[in-house]
Design an enzyme around this catalytic site. Structure first.
Site, PDB file in Angstrom:
ATOM      1  CG  ASP A 738      43.746  34.511  38.864  1.00 28.57           C
ATOM      2  OD1 ASP A 738      44.522  35.315  39.425  1.00 28.57           O
ATOM      3  OD2 ASP A 738      43.755  34.256  37.653  1.00 28.57           O
ATOM      4  CG  ASN A 746      45.964  45.409  33.670  1.00 23.22           C
ATOM      5  OD1 ASN A 746      45.078  46.194  33.995  1.00 23.22           O
ATOM      6  ND2 ASN A 746      46.656  44.712  34.540  1.00 23.22           N
ATOM      7  CG  ASP A 755      45.205  50.262  39.296  1.00 21.76           C
ATOM      8  OD1 ASP A 755      45.629  49.089  39.226  1.00 21.76           O
ATOM      9  OD2 ASP A 755      45.930  51.268  39.323  1.00 21.76           O
ATOM     10  NE  ARG A 771      30.292  32.702  58.781  1.00 23.36           N
ATOM     11  CZ  ARG A 771      30.812  31.524  59.121  1.00 23.36           C
ATOM     12  NH1 ARG A 771      30.182  30.754  60.011  1.00 23.36           N
ATOM     13  NH2 ARG A 771      31.940  31.098  58.575  1.00 23.36           N
ATOM     14  CD  GLU A 782      46.140  38.448  37.883  1.00 23.05           C
ATOM     15  OE1 GLU A 782      46.500  37.631  37.059  1.00 23.05           O
ATOM     16  OE2 GLU A 782      46.870  39.383  38.322  1.00 23.05           O
TER      17      GLU A 782
END
Length: 872
Positions: A738, A746, A755, A771, A782
């Site tokens: 997070d 924002n 964004d 991998r 988020e």
């Protein structure tokens, strides 16, 4: 008296010159003074040349590494000192070719002085025969060169007074003194096998030898090591210097050398050489009459005296020789040629007075005698040699039989199998002169063993395979079952077998039988039988051995034929299955050539048939695959990998002849086919699947960040758990991530910048996983999720630290954050052993709890705990 001495000397000279044994005479100063014709023939030079250059006919070094000159001086000194002994000596020709010889040195008196006689026996023929026998007789010990008899001389009281080196070897005695002292004490048992006292029996045999001139008998000795020793002994009386001696020749293969021990004075030496030699000798005069012979001739033909031999000589040859000529005329022709000065050697068929054939090798040579010439003839009995060569020839024929059968059966195929099998039985049966050969197979029912005949060959009759309805099941005799199961054969005359065996064999007319087991993988599978209807006999050991080998070949051929029939039936089933399967299928050989395909493969590309598919296969792939590798090179690599690893799966872009792309899923599998390996390629058309995948793929991606979305996580996480749960002990790690204080970000910079921040963080997370099996998902807002299959705690911790570091190093400004002046991230990490009863919610819920802990403890950090930690 002078005339007698001259006559004796002349007689000695005649025998000396024509003796087939090479002889050299040295004086006491080690100077060569004379040699005979046999020695000159050995080297192909004149006497004058040899006497002047005889040292050139020995190499510089002998086989033991000693210089020839030093070794010659050493052994000559021993001979001058009175020691008679044998040794091997390497001569050589003028061209340097080796001439191995066995040399016997003995000292003789010449008036007041001594001379040394050197008898040289050319071993080249013996060496050559040994090599031939060693190659032909590979199942037996190599036949060694012929050795002379072990010689022991006894005085009038039967006290041993002398012996030769062969006697020491034969009796394993450490020295001559030991042998002479212990001959009666340790080397001769008190009694012979017939119960008679050894000493008393020896006295009787001595008396018989004195009365008859010689006595031949079997005798038991003991070696120095107390091992029994049985000999064929020839006892001969000798008058020497007015005293009576008994010479005992104990037979080994070197008997021809024993005459050297008795050489002394000229007249006695010549007579003793002739009479003691085991090779027959006769003398002819110019009128073609036999005038003399030696004891060996009398022994060979069974005559008591020389007079009887001379009188009955013509009885010793059949009327005709094997070539068809009259023996009397042919023999006279040979003797006349010898009187003309030609050395004549030939094979001759003699016979004993009772008509027994005696093949022989004859050597005729003209010699001067009393002012004229006589012809000396030496006869070597070839019966043992012929018998041995016959055995070798028989063994060679039997080995050739096995080779013929091997060639026939190995080159056979299913269509010709029965014909080739019966032809092989014909070859085998005729090689051992059998009248019938057959192959039987075993069947068990309960605790009893039965057999049934599969194939039969009869000499001169039709070869048959009994029809299924005509086969008779017979109970196997217990004695056969026991012997054959242990790997033994049943062999012998039917009349000597048990009543049960007779009941099986006699009704067919068999007088003799050989039953050979057929054993495969340690189990008795059946047997081969060979019957003789003409005579009672036991098949020889070599015949039995060869027939065992032939039986193994036949057994393997039967097994191979069964396997080929099964394989043929299996191949037919495979072709049916191949054409019935809806998947396209191709077969590739090791040379990367397509050898077959099914109808579905041709239909996939809109082609008429298999032939068109195979012929136009090169057109069915574009020049380059989507990964920009050349199609031909890449496909070759993948087929080779399938041959090496057994299985390869991959996606491939084909195309129709017109260029329309045809994506397929290819699975290459290595399979055994026609006694070799091929690769089968299964094609699954992916065009419909690709269309559906593209639609589904669009639904699985987050539109803003371009990484996978929550929809993909919900579906794929459970698939991952289901897949790796099949591998016991496999682990799965999962992170919930997070962005710290993203609401403030924002509020400060606006949703458009927010964004952009989300895109940057998503890219950083995507770069952290390297991998193919790992993936990153935007969980919502988020929040992100990382799924790490087959990753343990250590790997998960390292990746969490890498994520924290890389996000912070990106230096995305976040002025209103109370954690750092740049954007940071908090992480919850868990790792668990995957089981089939888990689902994705277990890992997400646990990682989310740990993410909350990281936020609670100050953010910009990760918290780890295992999936199943006790949380009470």
């Amino acid at each position: 008296m002078r005339e007698q001495d001259a006559s004796a000397a002349e007689f000695f000279r005649a025998v000396f010159d024509v003796s087939p044994i090479a002889l050299s005479v040295f004086n006491a100063s080690h100077e060569l003074v004379d040699c005979n014709g046999a020695l000159l023939s050995m080297f192909g030079v004149t006497k004058e040349y040899y006497l002047a250059h005889y040292e050139d006919f020995s190499p510089e070094y002998q086989a033991d590494g000693t210089r020839s000159a030093e070794k010659a001086a050493s052994i000559f000194g021993r001979a001058v000192a009175g020691e008679s002994f044998k040794t091997e000596w390497m001569h050589c020709t003028e061209d340097g070719d080796p001439v191995p010889c066995e040399v016997t040195l003995t000292r003789v008196r010449q008036g007041e002085r001594y001379a040394v006689l050197a008898f040289s026996y050319d071993l080249r023929d013996i060496r050559r025969v040994e090599d031939e026998l060693a190659e032909a007789e590979r199942l037996s010990k190599a036949v060694t060169e012929a050795d002379p008899s072990a010689y022991i001389l006894f005085d009038e009281d039967l006290k041993p007074v002398d012996c030769n080196g062969s006697a020491l070897s034969l009796f394993e005695s450490p020295s001559k003194k030991h042998l002479l002292e212990h001959y009666w004490k340790r080397l001769t048992p008190k009694t012979q096998p017939d119960g008679q006292s050894s000493r008393e029996k020896n006295k009787l045999l001595r008396s018989r030898a004195l009365a008859e001139g010689r006595c031949v008998f079997e005798w038991k000795h003991l070696t120095h090591k107390r091992r029994p020793l049985y000999t064929k002994t020839t006892m001969t009386p000798i008058l020497y210097n007015g005293k009576n001696y008994i010479a005992s020749f104990n037979h080994d293969l070197r008997g021809i050398k024993e005459m050297e021990a008795a050489l002394n004075e000229a007249e006695e030496l010549a007579r003793l050489m002739i009479d003691s030699a085991p090779i027959c000798c006769q003398l002819w005069d110019k009128n073609l009459n036999i005038i003399d012979c030696n004891h060996a001739a009398l022994t060979l033909y069974g005559f008591a005296t020389r007079d009887e031999f001379i009188r009955r000589w013509q009885e010793c040859s059949p009327y005709y020789q094997p070539c068809g000529r009259v023996s009397r005329e042919m023999g006279a022709e040979y003797v006349i040629r010898a009187f003309a000065g030609e050395n004549v050697a030939f094979e001759w068929m003699h016979q004993l007075p009772d008509g027994t054939p005696v093949p022989a090798e004859i050597t005729l040579a003209r010699v001067e005698y009393k002012g004229g010439y006589i012809v000396a003839g030496y006869t070597r009995d070839l019966r043992e040699h012929k018998r041995m060569m016959g055995e070798i020839e028989q063994q060679t024929n039997l080995l050739q039989t096995v080779n013929q059968v091997s060639a026939v059966m190995l080159g056979s195929n299913a269509a010709a199998f029965e014909r080739d099998l019966l032809a092989s039985l014909d070859i085998i049966a005729k090689s051992v002169d059998a009248d019938r050969a057959y192959i039987c197979e075993n069947y068990s029912e309960g605790d009893k063993l039965y057999y049934v005949e599969l194939y039969e060959w009869r000499g001169g009759a039709e070869q048959v395979r009994p029809a299924a309805g005509e086969r008779v099941f017979r109970e196997m005799p217990p004695e056969w079952e026991t012997a054959l199961s242990a790997g033994y054969c049943v062999n012998g005359a039917v009349s000597g077998m048990s009543e049960r065996e007779k009941a099986l064999l006699a009704p067919g007319g068999a007088l003799s039988a050989l039953i050979v087991p057929i054993i495969l993988k340690g189990r008795l599978r059946g047997f081969m039988g060979f019957d003789d209807y003409k005579k009672e006999r036991a098949f020889s050991g070599k015949e039995e051995m060869i027939l065992r080998s032939a039986g193994s070949l036949i057994a393997n051929a039967l097994t191979r034929n069964e396997e080929e029939n099964r394989a043929r039936r299996a191949e037919e089933r495979v072709h049916l299955m191949l054409d019935a399967t809806p998947l396209g299928c191709e077969l590739w050989d090791k040379n990367l050539r397509i050898i077959d395909c099914n109808n579905a493969a041709a239909a996939l590309f809109g082609l008429r048939d298999k032939e068109e598919f195979i012929g136009r296969f090169a057109e069915l792939s574009p020049e380059f695959q989507p990964n920009n590798l050349r199609s031909d090179s890449l496909f070759e690599i993948l087929v080779k990998r399938a041959f090496a690893d057994g299985r390869v799966s991959f996606e491939w872009m084909h195309q129709k002849p017109g260029g329309e792309p045809v994506p397929v899923d290819l699975t290459l599998v290595r399979v055994e086919y026609d006694s070799d390996y091929v690769v089968v390629a299964y094609m699954r058309d992916l065009r419909d699947i690709k269309t559906l995948e593209e639609i589904a793929e669009e639904a699985n991606y987050d539109a803003l960040t371009g990484i996978r979305n929550r929809r993909y996580l919900d579906k794929e996480l459970n698939n991952v758990i289901k897949f790796i749960s099949r591998q016991p002990g496999s682990r799965l790690s999962l992170m919930m991530l997070d962005i710290d204080r993203f609401k403030q970000y924002n509020d400060t910079y606006g949703h458009s910048e927010g964004d952009i921040c989300l895109k940057k963080v998503a890219a950083i997370l995507q770069e952290c996983v390297t991998r193919e099996q790992d993936f990153v998902v935007r969980y919502g807002g988020e929040e992100f999720t990382m799924v790490l299959p087959h990753t343990d705690e250590h790997g998960a911790r390292m990746l969490a630290e890498k994520v924290l570091r890389n996000v912070k190093n990106a230096r995305i400004v976040h002025e209103t954050s109370d954690v750092d002046e740049h954007v940071t991230i908090s992480i919850g990490v868990t790792t668990g052993f995957v089981t089939h009863d888990q689902d994705g919610s277990h890992y997400i819920r646990r990682a989310d709890e740990l993410l909350y802990t990281s936020k609670k403890n100050g953010r910009n950090r990760y918290t780890f705990a295992p999936l199943h930690e006790d949380r009470r």
